[in-house]
Design a protein around this motif. Sequence first.
Motif, PDB file in Angstrom:
ATOM      1  N   TYR A  41       0.825  -1.216   0.000  1.00  0.00           N
ATOM      2  CA  TYR A  41       0.000   0.000   0.000  1.00  0.00           C
ATOM      3  C   TYR A  41       0.857   1.263   0.000  1.00  0.00           C
ATOM      4  CZ  TYR A  41      -3.024   3.670   1.854  1.00  0.00           C
ATOM      5  OH  TYR A  41      -3.687   4.847   2.038  1.00  0.00           O
ATOM      6  N   PHE A  42       1.978   1.237   0.717  1.00  0.00           N
ATOM      7  CA  PHE A  42       2.774   2.454   0.872  1.00  0.00           C
ATOM      8  C   PHE A  42       3.653   2.691  -0.343  1.00  0.00           C
ATOM      9  CE2 PHE A  42       1.982   1.253   5.356  1.00  0.00           C
ATOM     10  CZ  PHE A  42       1.180   2.336   5.676  1.00  0.00           C
ATOM     11  N   ARG A  43       3.747   3.957  -0.738  1.00  0.00           N
ATOM     12  CA  ARG A  43       4.501   4.345  -1.932  1.00  0.00           C
ATOM     13  C   ARG A  43       5.629   5.288  -1.540  1.00  0.00           C
ATOM     14  NH1 ARG A  43       2.371   2.573  -5.839  1.00  0.00           N
ATOM     15  NH2 ARG A  43       3.573   3.744  -7.329  1.00  0.00           N
ATOM     16  N   PHE A  44       6.749   5.116  -2.201  1.00  0.00           N
ATOM     17  CA  PHE A  44       7.893   6.000  -1.999  1.00  0.00           C
ATOM     18  C   PHE A  44       8.153   6.849  -3.239  1.00  0.00           C
ATOM     19  CE2 PHE A  44       8.465   2.270   0.669  1.00  0.00           C
ATOM     20  CZ  PHE A  44       8.559   2.880   1.923  1.00  0.00           C
ATOM     21  N   ILE A  45       7.476   6.500  -4.324  1.00  0.00           N
ATOM     22  CA  ILE A  45       7.568   7.244  -5.576  1.00  0.00           C
ATOM     23  C   ILE A  45       6.143   7.668  -5.930  1.00  0.00           C
ATOM     24  CG2 ILE A  45       8.141   7.090  -8.025  1.00  0.00           C
ATOM     25  CD1 ILE A  45      10.144   4.875  -7.230  1.00  0.00           C
ATOM     26  N   PRO A  46       5.938   8.921  -6.281  1.00  0.00           N
ATOM     27  CA  PRO A  46       4.583   9.376  -6.609  1.00  0.00           C
ATOM     28  C   PRO A  46       3.998   8.631  -7.814  1.00  0.00           C
ATOM     29  CG  PRO A  46       6.121  11.228  -6.498  1.00  0.00           C
ATOM     30  CD  PRO A  46       6.932   9.980  -6.414  1.00  0.00           C
ATOM     31  N   LYS A  47       2.694   8.519  -7.830  1.00  0.00           N
ATOM     32  CA  LYS A  47       1.983   7.946  -8.976  1.00  0.00           C
ATOM     33  C   LYS A  47       1.738   9.043  -9.995  1.00  0.00           C
ATOM     34  CE  LYS A  47      -1.012   4.747  -6.419  1.00  0.00           C
ATOM     35  NZ  LYS A  47      -2.420   4.392  -6.233  1.00  0.00           N
ATOM     36  N   GLY A  48       1.618   8.620 -11.255  1.00  0.00           N
ATOM     37  CA  GLY A  48       1.243   9.549 -12.311  1.00  0.00           C
ATOM     38  C   GLY A  48      -0.265   9.752 -12.313  1.00  0.00           C
ATOM     39  N   LYS A  49      -0.713  10.669 -13.140  1.00  0.00           N
ATOM     40  CA  LYS A  49      -2.155  10.873 -13.312  1.00  0.00           C
ATOM     41  C   LYS A  49      -2.795   9.544 -13.715  1.00  0.00           C
ATOM     42  CE  LYS A  49      -5.556  13.362 -16.070  1.00  0.00           C
ATOM     43  NZ  LYS A  49      -5.771  14.311 -17.189  1.00  0.00           N
ATOM     44  N   PHE A  50      -2.079   8.789 -14.569  1.00  0.00           N
ATOM     45  CA  PHE A  50      -2.512   7.457 -14.979  1.00  0.00           C
ATOM     46  C   PHE A  50      -1.486   6.455 -14.455  1.00  0.00           C
ATOM     47  CE2 PHE A  50      -3.978  10.254 -18.500  1.00  0.00           C
ATOM     48  CZ  PHE A  50      -5.336  10.200 -18.190  1.00  0.00           C
ATOM     49  N   HIS A  51      -1.886   5.698 -13.462  1.00  0.00           N
ATOM     50  CA  HIS A  51      -0.992   4.712 -12.855  1.00  0.00           C
ATOM     51  C   HIS A  51      -1.318   3.338 -13.435  1.00  0.00           C
ATOM     52  CE1 HIS A  51       1.731   2.947 -10.019  1.00  0.00           C
ATOM     53  NE2 HIS A  51       0.780   2.153  -9.549  1.00  0.00           N
ATOM     54  N   ILE A  52      -0.368   2.792 -14.186  1.00  0.00           N
ATOM     55  CA  ILE A  52      -0.560   1.505 -14.847  1.00  0.00           C
ATOM     56  C   ILE A  52       0.064   0.410 -13.998  1.00  0.00           C
ATOM     57  CG2 ILE A  52      -0.069   0.119 -16.893  1.00  0.00           C
ATOM     58  CD1 ILE A  52       0.372   2.781 -18.415  1.00  0.00           C
ATOM     59  N   GLU A  53      -0.763  -0.548 -13.600  1.00  0.00           N
ATOM     60  CA  GLU A  53      -0.266  -1.735 -12.913  1.00  0.00           C
ATOM     61  C   GLU A  53      -0.412  -2.902 -13.879  1.00  0.00           C
ATOM     62  OE1 GLU A  53      -1.442  -2.222  -8.633  1.00  0.00           O
ATOM     63  OE2 GLU A  53      -2.713  -0.506  -9.158  1.00  0.00           O
ATOM     64  N   ILE A  54       0.675  -3.601 -14.108  1.00  0.00           N
ATOM     65  CA  ILE A  54       0.630  -4.751 -14.988  1.00  0.00           C
ATOM     66  C   ILE A  54       0.892  -5.996 -14.151  1.00  0.00           C
ATOM     67  CG2 ILE A  54       3.039  -4.463 -15.724  1.00  0.00           C
ATOM     68  CD1 ILE A  54       1.984  -5.508 -18.530  1.00  0.00           C
TER      69      ILE A  54
END
Length: 161
Positions: A63-76
Motif C-alpha cells: 500500500y505504501f509508496r515512496f515514488i509518486p503515482k502519475g495521473k494514470f498509474h498503470i499496474e501490470i
Amino acid sequence: MGSALVQEIISEKKITDKSGLLMLLQILQERTGVIQYHDIVDISKQLGIAESKIFGIASFYNYFRFIPKGKFHIEICTGTSCYLCDCEKLTAELTRLTGLSNGELSRDGLVSIEHTGCLGGCSQGPVLKINDSFFTHVDVAKLRNLVSKLQSGEMPDEMSV
C-alpha cells in the motif's frame, strides 16, 4: 510541509509510540500521496523509532509508496497466470511505448508504471489496471491502444479497447 504535517497528524490522532505508526503512515500518504524520506526522519525523531524500522514497516506493505503515482498509474500483473499468458511481452512493449520501467514516473507526471503480483483476474489474463479500471485479455494491440489514449491525456473506457 514535512515536519509540520507529521506533527499535526501525531497531535490530531494522539499517537505516542510505535503502536500508531501504521495509522500515521496511512494518513500521511492519504494527504501527500507518497511517503518521503524526510517524513521517515521526522517520524523517527518525534516517536523515537529507528528510521530503519519505519522504512522496514512501510516497505513491507504494498500500500505504501515512496515514488509518486502519475495521473494514470498503470499496474501490470506479473503473477503466475499472467506470466503464463506472456505478460513479459507486454511489460517489454509497455517499456518501449512509454520509455518507463517498473516503478518509474514520466517527467510530465502523466504516466507511472508498476509491475505487481496477482490482480485477481487469473482466468482473464493478461490483466492491466489503470487507476481503478481493469483491462483483461490484454494483447500488444490492445496495450498500444491503451497507451496511446493515456499519452493524449485520455482515460480509456474499459469497454472501448
